[in-house]
Motif scaffolding. Structure first.
Motif, PDB file in Angstrom:
ATOM      1  N   VAL A   1       1.034  -0.833 -12.032  1.00  0.00           N
ATOM      2  CA  VAL A   1       0.179  -0.941 -11.062  1.00  0.00           C
ATOM      3  C   VAL A   1      -1.023  -0.229 -10.848  1.00  0.00           C
ATOM      4  O   VAL A   1      -2.023   0.080 -10.732  1.00  0.00           O
ATOM      5  CB  VAL A   1       0.871  -1.056  -9.697  1.00  0.00           C
ATOM      6  CG1 VAL A   1      -0.077  -1.069  -8.425  1.00  0.00           C
ATOM      7  CG2 VAL A   1       1.648  -2.343  -9.703  1.00  0.00           C
TER       8      VAL A   1
ATOM      9  N   THR B   1      -2.154 -13.043  -2.218  1.00  0.00           N
ATOM     10  CA  THR B   1      -1.232 -13.080  -0.894  1.00  0.00           C
ATOM     11  C   THR B   1      -0.527 -14.459  -0.767  1.00  0.00           C
ATOM     12  O   THR B   1       0.460 -14.666   0.004  1.00  0.00           O
ATOM     13  CB  THR B   1      -2.123 -12.929   0.057  1.00  0.00           C
ATOM     14  OG1 THR B   1      -3.373 -13.691   0.163  1.00  0.00           O
ATOM     15  CG2 THR B   1      -2.549 -11.435   0.691  1.00  0.00           C
TER      16      THR B   1
ATOM     17  N   ASN C   1       4.046   1.737  -5.104  1.00  0.00           N
ATOM     18  CA  ASN C   1       3.101   1.702  -6.170  1.00  0.00           C
ATOM     19  C   ASN C   1       1.672   1.327  -5.878  1.00  0.00           C
ATOM     20  O   ASN C   1       0.793   2.009  -6.056  1.00  0.00           O
ATOM     21  CB  ASN C   1       3.619   1.086  -7.536  1.00  0.00           C
ATOM     22  CG  ASN C   1       4.142  -0.441  -7.097  1.00  0.00           C
ATOM     23  OD1 ASN C   1       3.870  -0.969  -6.041  1.00  0.00           O
ATOM     24  ND2 ASN C   1       4.374  -1.409  -8.258  1.00  0.00           N
ATOM     25  N   TYR C   2       1.798   0.226  -5.150  1.00  0.00           N
ATOM     26  CA  TYR C   2       0.358  -0.446  -4.788  1.00  0.00           C
ATOM     27  C   TYR C   2      -0.357   0.563  -3.718  1.00  0.00           C
ATOM     28  O   TYR C   2      -1.734   0.835  -3.880  1.00  0.00           O
ATOM     29  CB  TYR C   2       0.497  -1.990  -4.016  1.00  0.00           C
ATOM     30  CG  TYR C   2      -0.573  -2.482  -3.796  1.00  0.00           C
ATOM     31  CD1 TYR C   2      -1.423  -3.335  -4.783  1.00  0.00           C
ATOM     32  CD2 TYR C   2      -1.071  -2.668  -2.625  1.00  0.00           C
ATOM     33  CE1 TYR C   2      -2.502  -3.805  -4.459  1.00  0.00           C
ATOM     34  CE2 TYR C   2      -2.197  -3.295  -1.960  1.00  0.00           C
ATOM     35  CZ  TYR C   2      -2.879  -4.006  -3.017  1.00  0.00           C
ATOM     36  OH  TYR C   2      -4.083  -4.710  -2.700  1.00  0.00           O
ATOM     37  N   SER C   3       0.462   0.941  -2.803  1.00  0.00           N
ATOM     38  CA  SER C   3      -0.178   1.992  -1.597  1.00  0.00           C
ATOM     39  C   SER C   3      -0.774   3.191  -2.227  1.00  0.00           C
ATOM     40  O   SER C   3      -1.853   3.616  -1.977  1.00  0.00           O
ATOM     41  CB  SER C   3       0.506   2.051  -0.675  1.00  0.00           C
ATOM     42  OG  SER C   3       1.950   2.550  -0.975  1.00  0.00           O
TER      43      SER C   3
ATOM     44  N   ASN D   1       3.109   0.468   3.210  1.00  0.00           N
ATOM     45  CA  ASN D   1       3.492  -0.759   3.364  1.00  0.00           C
ATOM     46  C   ASN D   1       5.106  -0.949   2.697  1.00  0.00           C
ATOM     47  O   ASN D   1       4.892  -0.498   1.473  1.00  0.00           O
ATOM     48  CB  ASN D   1       2.605  -1.968   2.777  1.00  0.00           C
ATOM     49  CG  ASN D   1       2.843  -3.236   3.415  1.00  0.00           C
ATOM     50  OD1 ASN D   1       3.276  -3.300   4.395  1.00  0.00           O
ATOM     51  ND2 ASN D   1       2.563  -4.258   2.593  1.00  0.00           N
TER      52      ASN D   1
ATOM     53  N   GLN E   1       5.678  -1.424  -1.018  1.00  0.00           N
ATOM     54  CA  GLN E   1       4.649  -1.382  -2.069  1.00  0.00           C
ATOM     55  C   GLN E   1       4.090   0.073  -2.427  1.00  0.00           C
ATOM     56  O   GLN E   1       3.188   0.642  -2.291  1.00  0.00           O
ATOM     57  CB  GLN E   1       3.349  -2.052  -1.417  1.00  0.00           C
ATOM     58  CG  GLN E   1       3.385  -3.643  -1.315  1.00  0.00           C
ATOM     59  CD  GLN E   1       2.029  -4.170  -1.037  1.00  0.00           C
ATOM     60  OE1 GLN E   1       1.331  -3.801  -0.118  1.00  0.00           O
ATOM     61  NE2 GLN E   1       1.685  -5.088  -1.677  1.00  0.00           N
TER      62      GLN E   1
ATOM     63  N   THR F   1       0.001  -6.626  -7.882  1.00  0.00           N
ATOM     64  CA  THR F   1       0.958  -5.976  -7.112  1.00  0.00           C
ATOM     65  C   THR F   1       2.272  -6.280  -7.981  1.00  0.00           C
ATOM     66  O   THR F   1       2.088  -7.012  -9.058  1.00  0.00           O
ATOM     67  CB  THR F   1       0.989  -7.121  -5.736  1.00  0.00           C
ATOM     68  OG1 THR F   1       1.179  -8.150  -6.093  1.00  0.00           O
ATOM     69  CG2 THR F   1       0.005  -6.427  -4.879  1.00  0.00           C
ATOM     70  N   GLN F   2       3.310  -5.489  -7.814  1.00  0.00           N
ATOM     71  CA  GLN F   2       4.503  -5.527  -8.408  1.00  0.00           C
ATOM     72  C   GLN F   2       5.590  -4.951  -7.404  1.00  0.00           C
ATOM     73  O   GLN F   2       5.726  -3.671  -7.594  1.00  0.00           O
ATOM     74  CB  GLN F   2       4.333  -4.778  -9.789  1.00  0.00           C
ATOM     75  CG  GLN F   2       5.348  -5.088 -10.927  1.00  0.00           C
ATOM     76  CD  GLN F   2       4.885  -6.367 -11.847  1.00  0.00           C
ATOM     77  OE1 GLN F   2       3.752  -6.493 -12.090  1.00  0.00           O
ATOM     78  NE2 GLN F   2       5.908  -7.314 -11.562  1.00  0.00           N
ATOM     79  N   ASP F   3       5.606  -5.715  -6.460  1.00  0.00           N
ATOM     80  CA  ASP F   3       6.478  -5.032  -5.136  1.00  0.00           C
ATOM     81  C   ASP F   3       7.753  -4.882  -5.329  1.00  0.00           C
ATOM     82  O   ASP F   3       8.634  -5.712  -6.158  1.00  0.00           O
ATOM     83  CB  ASP F   3       6.017  -6.070  -4.104  1.00  0.00           C
ATOM     84  CG  ASP F   3       4.846  -6.258  -3.768  1.00  0.00           C
ATOM     85  OD1 ASP F   3       3.859  -5.337  -4.267  1.00  0.00           O
ATOM     86  OD2 ASP F   3       4.353  -6.878  -2.646  1.00  0.00           O
TER      87      ASP F   3
END
Ligand code: NAP
Length: 256
Positions: free
Chosen positions: A116, A201, A162-164, A157, A160, A100-102
């Motif tokens: 990501v 997490t 990039n992550y989503s 989310n 997020q 992750t890189q939020d």
């Protein structure tokens, strides 16, 4: 009670096997009789997982290897090394490496967005491609590729972007791989973990955990072993008529 041995004589590779969900998958697969290759960019943690396997599951041969899943050469070397060592490619593959890189959409840098996507999405593509090519070339008649998406790939989310996006991509990739690989006897399915206790997490602020937990029907975060249970089902013949699906392992998070 001893675990049923549903993966006897099977060879599995698990990316991200040095930590969290990947490590739990390695342990569970080994307890079901598989030989496991623990693959992680963190070689030290990959060897720690190997140590656990070697101590608790002596009957099979296991191996730890360094890999950066975002680099084609590194993934190619991984699969070649497995083949020369075990004289066969893996017939089970779990793509659990992820990062992750939020940041909020408006502050996200291009670099963090790309990073990501490179690991989570391109890394899943590279490993899925390398393993399936090797399996088909070796004439393996039965394979199972299990990709690791996320519930946030479906629902999004905050923080997020990039992550989503990467995890939504993993689901689409998995369904396409299932369509292309079914003729070779290779099944491809995606698991969508919710909020699972792991080093990933551990970085989530307490106040966020406090806000999310009431949204989980089971009332608690999940455990890596609970995700590993589902991966084992998907790796084994217990799911032999299942391909191209995504399975949420999220304790009922975000269903309402
Ligand atoms: P984790 O404990 O951080 O484990 C991820 C592992 O992947 C780490 O060992 C990490 O190494 C490794 N890795 C990162 N980049 C890599 C690369 N380029 N090449 C090879 N290995 C790399 O995370 P986790 O919670 O177990 O997550 C496993 C997977 O589940 C991830 O794909 C994650 O997105 C997904 N997931 C997790 C949750 C959750 O709640 N935990 C929810 C949904 C989905 P380093 O230690 O060096 O970074």
């Amino acid at each position: 009670m001893a675990a049923p041995c549903r993966l006897i004589l099977r060879l599995a590779v698990v990316s991200g096997g040095g930590s969290g969900i990947g490590r739990a998958v390695c342990q569970r697969f080994a307890s079901e009789g598989a030989s496991v290759v623990v693959a992680d960019r963190n070689e030290e943690s990959a060897h720690e997982t190997l140590e656990l396997l070697s101590r608790n599951h002596k009957g099979q041969e296991h191996m730890a290897l360094g890999v950066d899943v975002s680099l084609k050469d590194s993934v190619g070397r991984l699969v070649n090394t497995i083949q020369s060592h075990f004289f066969q490619p893996p017939s089970i593959c779990v793509t659990a490496a992820g990062i992750t890189q939020d940041e909020f959409l408006m502050n996200m840098t291009e670099e963090d967005f790309d990073k990501v996507i490179q690991v989570n999405l391109k890394g899943t593509f590279l490993l899925t491609q390398a393993v399936s090519k090797a399996a088909v070339a070796a004439g393996i008649s039965k394979g199972s590729i299990i990709t690791v998406g996320s519930i946030v790939g479906k629902v999004g989310n905050v923080g997020q972007i990039n992550y989503s996006a990467s995890k939504a991509g993993v689901e689409g990739l998995t369904r396409t791989a299932a369509k292309e690989l079914s003729r070779y006897g290779i099944r491809c399915n995606c698991i969508l973990p919710g909020f699972i206790e792991s080093p990933m997490t551990d970085k989530v602020p307490e106040k966020v955990i406090y806000k999310i937990t009431p949204l989980i029907l089971m009332g608690r975060m999940g455990k890596p072993a609970e995700v590993a249970d589902v991966c084992t089902f998907l790796a084994s013949d217990d799911s032999q008529y299942i391909t191209g699906v995504s399975i949420e392992v999220a304790g009922g998070l975000f269903i309402g």
